[in-house]
Scaffold this motif. Structure first.
Motif, PDB file in Angstrom:
ATOM      1  N   LEU A  94       0.799  -1.222   0.000  1.00 13.34           N
ATOM      2  CA  LEU A  94       0.000   0.000   0.000  1.00 13.34           C
ATOM      3  C   LEU A  94       0.831   1.272   0.000  1.00 13.34           C
ATOM      4  O   LEU A  94       0.389   2.295  -0.536  1.00 13.34           O
ATOM      5  N   VAL A  95       2.011   1.206   0.602  1.00 11.66           N
ATOM      6  CA  VAL A  95       2.809   2.431   0.748  1.00 11.66           C
ATOM      7  C   VAL A  95       4.249   2.193   0.297  1.00 11.66           C
ATOM      8  O   VAL A  95       4.753   1.069   0.301  1.00 11.66           O
ATOM      9  N   LEU A 102       5.122   9.779  -3.717  1.00  9.94           N
ATOM     10  CA  LEU A 102       4.155  10.003  -4.784  1.00  9.94           C
ATOM     11  C   LEU A 102       4.254  11.430  -5.321  1.00  9.94           C
ATOM     12  O   LEU A 102       4.156  11.655  -6.530  1.00  9.94           O
ATOM     13  N   ASN A 103       4.476  12.386  -4.441  1.00  6.74           N
ATOM     14  CA  ASN A 103       4.519  13.783  -4.883  1.00  6.74           C
ATOM     15  C   ASN A 103       5.667  14.059  -5.847  1.00  6.74           C
ATOM     16  O   ASN A 103       5.587  14.959  -6.684  1.00  6.74           O
ATOM     17  N   SER A 104       6.753  13.274  -5.761  1.00  5.34           N
ATOM     18  CA  SER A 104       7.888  13.483  -6.664  1.00  5.34           C
ATOM     19  C   SER A 104       7.593  12.985  -8.075  1.00  5.34           C
ATOM     20  O   SER A 104       8.336  13.279  -9.010  1.00  5.34           O
ATOM     21  N   GLN A 105       6.490  12.245  -8.227  1.00  2.00           N
ATOM     22  CA  GLN A 105       6.151  11.683  -9.536  1.00  2.00           C
ATOM     23  C   GLN A 105       4.944  12.372 -10.177  1.00  2.00           C
ATOM     24  O   GLN A 105       4.518  12.007 -11.265  1.00  2.00           O
ATOM     25  N   GLN A 115      -4.018  14.830  -2.211  1.00  4.98           N
ATOM     26  CA  GLN A 115      -4.189  15.174  -0.795  1.00  4.98           C
ATOM     27  C   GLN A 115      -5.667  15.327  -0.436  1.00  4.98           C
ATOM     28  O   GLN A 115      -6.099  14.890   0.636  1.00  4.98           O
ATOM     29  N   ARG A 116      -6.419  15.919  -1.337  1.00  7.41           N
ATOM     30  CA  ARG A 116      -7.852  16.085  -1.103  1.00  7.41           C
ATOM     31  C   ARG A 116      -8.564  14.733  -1.054  1.00  7.41           C
ATOM     32  O   ARG A 116      -9.406  14.490  -0.187  1.00  7.41           O
ATOM     33  N   LEU A 130       3.225   8.989   0.643  1.00  3.19           N
ATOM     34  CA  LEU A 130       3.731   7.616   0.724  1.00  3.19           C
ATOM     35  C   LEU A 130       2.774   6.571   0.154  1.00  3.19           C
ATOM     36  O   LEU A 130       3.157   5.415  -0.018  1.00  3.19           O
ATOM     37  N   ILE A 131       1.543   6.952  -0.141  1.00  3.63           N
ATOM     38  CA  ILE A 131       0.556   5.986  -0.635  1.00  3.63           C
ATOM     39  C   ILE A 131       0.840   5.659  -2.101  1.00  3.63           C
ATOM     40  O   ILE A 131       1.083   6.551  -2.914  1.00  3.63           O
TER      41      ILE A 131
END
Length: 302
Positions: A94-95, A102-105, A115-116, A130-131
């Motif tokens: 899962l993580v 994830l944000n770096s991609q 995030q929402r 991290l998800i």
């Protein structure tokens, strides 16, 4: 959204409809399975939704369940506890645990949507980075309408089947486990997970419309249009159809074989009622075709 596509891009719409019509075994959601000297069984293609247009079992379906020797779903226990327990055990699926995030991609705007979505799902917003992408895609697949209906106590069609079986004193069996499903989802190549997620994020504000489009395909017995429709939206997002290859293999073709093999043990005893997602029935690698390859006569009922 399919009607919108017809106006916005007539050629794309035409391609979707043609591919749908060329996809085999889409004309029904209930199928009769027969073999000599064995009582007939039935296969129901479901949508994992609580929408009352879908989740009400027909009188015939209720009667078939009542007279069945066995009833099977994709997984035997769909309760929140069972799913939660399986996810706790499969944390590594899962993580990210290897330093990736994830944000770096994703772009900043895309990650804000993530995030929402994470917050709406009741998870800590700070865990968003991290998800893994496939899990965010799963969260995106639940529309606001569906979420509200489930919160009000409505049950998805698969649970209606289970409830009907239990009412008739039958124990519900599973063709696979939740753990196997999670492993299949996580097995899709990372780059493909990201590409599919990007498509979902582009249409994040239209999840209700997307779901209604798929519901209409199901009600009209045009479920063969679902994948071409999804690929058309991907193309409009700049994502190639190849990004969905892993999904089609791991989530459909491979699982269809696994479910067919598990179902056969019930079919050999006769009078089985089996309910799985409708996408698992259609096409040359669907359950209808796979069962015919094993010598069963499979005919459309509803």
């Amino acid at each position: 959204m399919l009607a919108e596509l017809q106006t916005r891009s007539p050629d794309t719409y035409k391609t979707i409809i043609e591919e749908s019509r060329q996809t085999s075994n889409t004309e029904a959601v209930l199928w009769k399975i027969e073999k000599p000297e064995v009582a007939p069984s039935y296969l129901l293609g479901t949508m994992h939704l609580s929408d009352p247009r879908i989740s009400r079992l027909s009188t015939r379906q209720q009667d078939l369940i009542a007279h069945s020797k066995s009833v099977a779903l994709e997984v035997a226990d769909l309760s929140e506890k069972a799913v939660g327990d399986a996810m706790l055990k499969a944390g590594h699926l899962l993580v990210y645990t290897d330093g990736r995030t994830l944000n770096s991609q994703l772009s900043d705007d895309e990650f804000k949507v993530v995030q929402r979505i994470v917050k709406q799902a009741g998870m800590p917003e700070q865990s968003s980075a991290l998800i893994k992408p496939w899990l965010i895609s799963m969260m995106l697949a639940t529309s606001d309408c569906e979420r509200k209906q489930v919160e009000s106590g409505a049950k998805v069609l698969d649970l209606q089947v289970a409830q009907e079986a239990q009412k008739n004193g039958l124990t519900v069996k599973g063709l696979e486990t939740i753990e196997q499903q999670l492993e299949s989802l996580a097995s899709i190549a990372d780059d493909q997970q990201i590409e599919m997620l990007k498509v979902g994020l582009k249409y994040a504000d239209r999840t209700d419309d997307l779901m209604e489009s798929i519901v209409q395909m199901y009600l009209r017995r045009e479920i063969g249009a679902a994948m071409p429709f999804q690929l058309a939206l991907a193309a409009e997002s700049g994502v190639p159809a190849s990004a969905f290859d892993g999904f089609k293999t791991a989530l459909l073709s491979d699982r269809n074989v696994r479910m067919r093999d598990a179902a056969e043990r019930l079919l050999q005893d006769g009078s089985a009622f089996i309910a799985v997602g409708a996408l698992h029935l259609v096409g040359p690698t669907g359950l209808v075709a796979l069962l015919r390859e094993r010598g069963y006569a499979v005919t459309a009922v509803e």
